[in-house]
Scaffold this motif. Structure first.
Motif, PDB file in Angstrom:
ATOM      1  N   ARG A 128      72.466  68.599  77.444  1.00  0.00           N
ATOM      2  CA  ARG A 128      73.483  69.655  77.532  1.00  0.00           C
ATOM      3  C   ARG A 128      74.894  69.047  77.530  1.00  0.00           C
ATOM      4  NH1 ARG A 128      69.390  72.173  80.871  1.00  0.00           N
ATOM      5  NH2 ARG A 128      70.211  71.156  82.737  1.00  0.00           N
ATOM      6  N   ASN A 135      80.870  70.035  71.004  1.00  0.00           N
ATOM      7  CA  ASN A 135      81.694  71.237  70.825  1.00  0.00           C
ATOM      8  C   ASN A 135      83.179  70.913  70.969  1.00  0.00           C
ATOM      9  OD1 ASN A 135      79.840  73.238  70.187  1.00  0.00           O
ATOM     10  ND2 ASN A 135      79.405  73.746  72.314  1.00  0.00           N
ATOM     11  N   LYS A 280      65.942  72.970  72.758  1.00  0.00           N
ATOM     12  CA  LYS A 280      66.422  74.241  73.315  1.00  0.00           C
ATOM     13  C   LYS A 280      67.658  74.034  74.173  1.00  0.00           C
ATOM     14  CE  LYS A 280      61.836  76.422  73.406  1.00  0.00           C
ATOM     15  NZ  LYS A 280      60.692  76.794  74.285  1.00  0.00           N
ATOM     16  N   TYR A 282      69.954  71.714  73.928  1.00  0.00           N
ATOM     17  CA  TYR A 282      71.110  71.480  73.060  1.00  0.00           C
ATOM     18  C   TYR A 282      71.527  72.786  72.380  1.00  0.00           C
ATOM     19  CZ  TYR A 282      74.109  69.235  69.582  1.00  0.00           C
ATOM     20  OH  TYR A 282      75.184  68.868  68.813  1.00  0.00           O
ATOM     21  N   ASN A 283      70.537  73.508  71.903  1.00  0.00           N
ATOM     22  CA  ASN A 283      70.767  74.732  71.132  1.00  0.00           C
ATOM     23  C   ASN A 283      71.442  75.827  71.960  1.00  0.00           C
ATOM     24  OD1 ASN A 283      70.307  75.260  68.359  1.00  0.00           O
ATOM     25  ND2 ASN A 283      68.910  76.908  68.917  1.00  0.00           N
ATOM     26  N   MET A 284      71.216  75.800  73.269  1.00  0.00           N
ATOM     27  CA  MET A 284      71.837  76.804  74.143  1.00  0.00           C
ATOM     28  C   MET A 284      73.347  76.596  74.222  1.00  0.00           C
ATOM     29  SD  MET A 284      69.179  77.129  77.352  1.00  0.00           S
ATOM     30  CE  MET A 284      70.355  78.119  78.296  1.00  0.00           C
ATOM     31  N   ARG A 286      75.146  74.445  71.850  1.00  0.00           N
ATOM     32  CA  ARG A 286      75.656  74.344  70.479  1.00  0.00           C
ATOM     33  C   ARG A 286      74.516  74.664  69.514  1.00  0.00           C
ATOM     34  NH1 ARG A 286      75.710  70.478  66.468  1.00  0.00           N
ATOM     35  NH2 ARG A 286      77.206  71.077  64.856  1.00  0.00           N
ATOM     36  N   LYS A 287      74.627  75.789  68.848  1.00  0.00           N
ATOM     37  CA  LYS A 287      73.578  76.284  67.962  1.00  0.00           C
ATOM     38  C   LYS A 287      73.431  75.394  66.730  1.00  0.00           C
ATOM     39  CE  LYS A 287      70.717  79.700  66.740  1.00  0.00           C
ATOM     40  NZ  LYS A 287      69.537  80.081  67.537  1.00  0.00           N
ATOM     41  N   LEU A 288      72.202  74.955  66.474  1.00  0.00           N
ATOM     42  CA  LEU A 288      71.907  74.157  65.286  1.00  0.00           C
ATOM     43  C   LEU A 288      71.479  75.074  64.144  1.00  0.00           C
ATOM     44  CD1 LEU A 288      69.808  71.296  66.937  1.00  0.00           C
ATOM     45  CD2 LEU A 288      72.129  71.105  66.052  1.00  0.00           C
ATOM     46  N   ASP A 289      72.044  74.855  62.961  1.00  0.00           N
ATOM     47  CA  ASP A 289      71.612  75.662  61.822  1.00  0.00           C
ATOM     48  C   ASP A 289      70.473  74.947  61.083  1.00  0.00           C
ATOM     49  OD1 ASP A 289      72.676  73.727  60.086  1.00  0.00           O
ATOM     50  OD2 ASP A 289      74.545  74.829  59.769  1.00  0.00           O
ATOM     51  N   HIS A 290      69.984  75.578  60.038  1.00  0.00           N
ATOM     52  CA  HIS A 290      68.810  75.072  59.326  1.00  0.00           C
ATOM     53  C   HIS A 290      69.063  73.687  58.735  1.00  0.00           C
ATOM     54  CE1 HIS A 290      65.134  75.124  56.967  1.00  0.00           C
ATOM     55  NE2 HIS A 290      65.837  74.828  55.882  1.00  0.00           N
TER      56      HIS A 290
END
Length: 348
Positions: A128, A135, A280, A282-284, A286-290
């Motif tokens: 996190r 960011n 999850k 990390y994604n919470m 900073r959202k990772l795209d495809h």
């Protein structure tokens, strides 16, 4: 333990030249009083009137040091108070030099415990923290110098080189008349990992052809820590300190995430649940795209550990192979099924 700071020493040498204690000569250039010092991490940790500092030799350019100073100040001013900011000299320089011109850098330092790789809580907190840093770094307003920018095809070229080296090592081992246990195990597993390497390289070429400059435009690139691992994440009572940004670069930011995940998952037999929890976490923040997930897959899928073990063997004495090399190879092979299961999950 921090031991008492030594006073200046002065020795007379032929020709009338006085040589002072190198460390004290450097520290004299800074606007603080040194109370005590201790050796640590190939550097000198100093208890000063301005808190803990660390003095270490610096091998990069002055321009890079100046950029790193501004970058760390930016992080500190935008929510990351506990990073190892560079301390400028009395003359407002980021580097100090001794009598022979060798450059040194003084940075803020923090005493705490390193991220425990056995602790799920520590691992997820470190993840996190990384996402928060990424960011903030994405908002850094300065133009990135050319020497910090990683080229689009750098990783592809590196993996192509490693793949050629694997084949070269295979040819060398095959030609040896008397093979030891390590060499036999290497040959036995070579085709599996060589094929993996070729598949990843082919996927990288495809990614570059399909996206190219689009990766930059879509924001996949950003400033990276460059060496984010458990040793550089320190837990304090006040929070988390992140240290050693010397290898910072402008690259695909998931390179940091992949580096940290690989090191942790190797220690946890590529535990699928832990791996997904890390993603999850990390994604919470900073959202990772495809496309970023594709980049993460590429970095984790290349059998880097297999190359590293083989390369170490090839560059050391072949007459005597350390049992540790065989142990590492056997462990990597044993983990491969779990590793492939996790890779399949994030690729799906």
């Amino acid at each position: 333990m921090i031991e008492r700071h030594k006073k200046w020493t002065c020795d007379y040498h032929g020709g009338g030249v006085y040589v002072y204690n190198r460390e004290n000569l450097i520290l004299e250039q800074y606007p603080f009083e040194v109370k005590q010092t201790a050796k640590g991490r190939g550097a000198l940790i100093c208890e000063t009137s301005q808190g803990l500092k660390i003095l270490k030799e610096y091998r990069g350019s002055e321009g890079r040091a100046d950029f790193l100073y501004r970058l760390l100040q930016f992080l500190s001013e935008h929510g990351q108070e506990r990073v190892d900011c560079i301390v400028r000299t009395r003359e407002e320089k980021t580097l100090a030099r001794d009598v022979d011109g060798t450059a040194y850098m003084v940075r803020s330092w923090y005493e705490g415990r390193e991220c425990d790789t056995k602790s799920r809580e520590d691992i997820l907190r470190a993840i996190r923290q990384l996402a928060q840093i990424h960011n903030i770094l994405r908002t850094f307003p300065e133009e990135i110098p050319d020497y910090l920018q990683i080229q689009d095809d750098s990783l592809l070229m590196e993996n192509e080189k490693h793949t050629r080296e694997l084949k070269k090592i295979r040819n060398f081992v095959s030609g040896r008349k008397k093979k030891n246990d390590f060499e036999m195990e290497f040959l036995h597993s070579f085709e599996l990992f060589y094929e993996e390497a070729q598949k990843v390289v082919a996927l990288q070429r495809q990614e570059l052809q399909e996206h190219g400059e689009e990766t930059v435009q879509q924001g996949i690139y950003g400033i990276c820590h460059g060496d984010y691992n458990q040793h550089n994440v320190v837990f304090l009572r006040q929070g988390i300190a992140v240290l050693n940004f010397e290898k910072a670069s402008y690259d695909v930011q998931v390179a940091d995430l992949a580096n940290f995940m690989r090191k942790i998952l190797e220690k946890h037999n590529w535990n699928m649940g832990l791996g997904m929890d890390m993603l999850k976490a990390y994604n919470m923040i900073r959202k990772l795209d495809h496309q970023e997930l594709d980049q993460l897959y590429i970095r984790l899928a290349y059998p880097e550990k297999f190359w590293k073990i083989a390369n170490h063997y090839f560059n050391t004495s072949k007459a005597w192979v350390c049992g540790r090399n065989l142990e590492k190879l056997e462990k990597f092979i044993a983990q491969n099924e779990a590793r492939e299961s996790f890779l399949h999950l994030i690729r799906a």
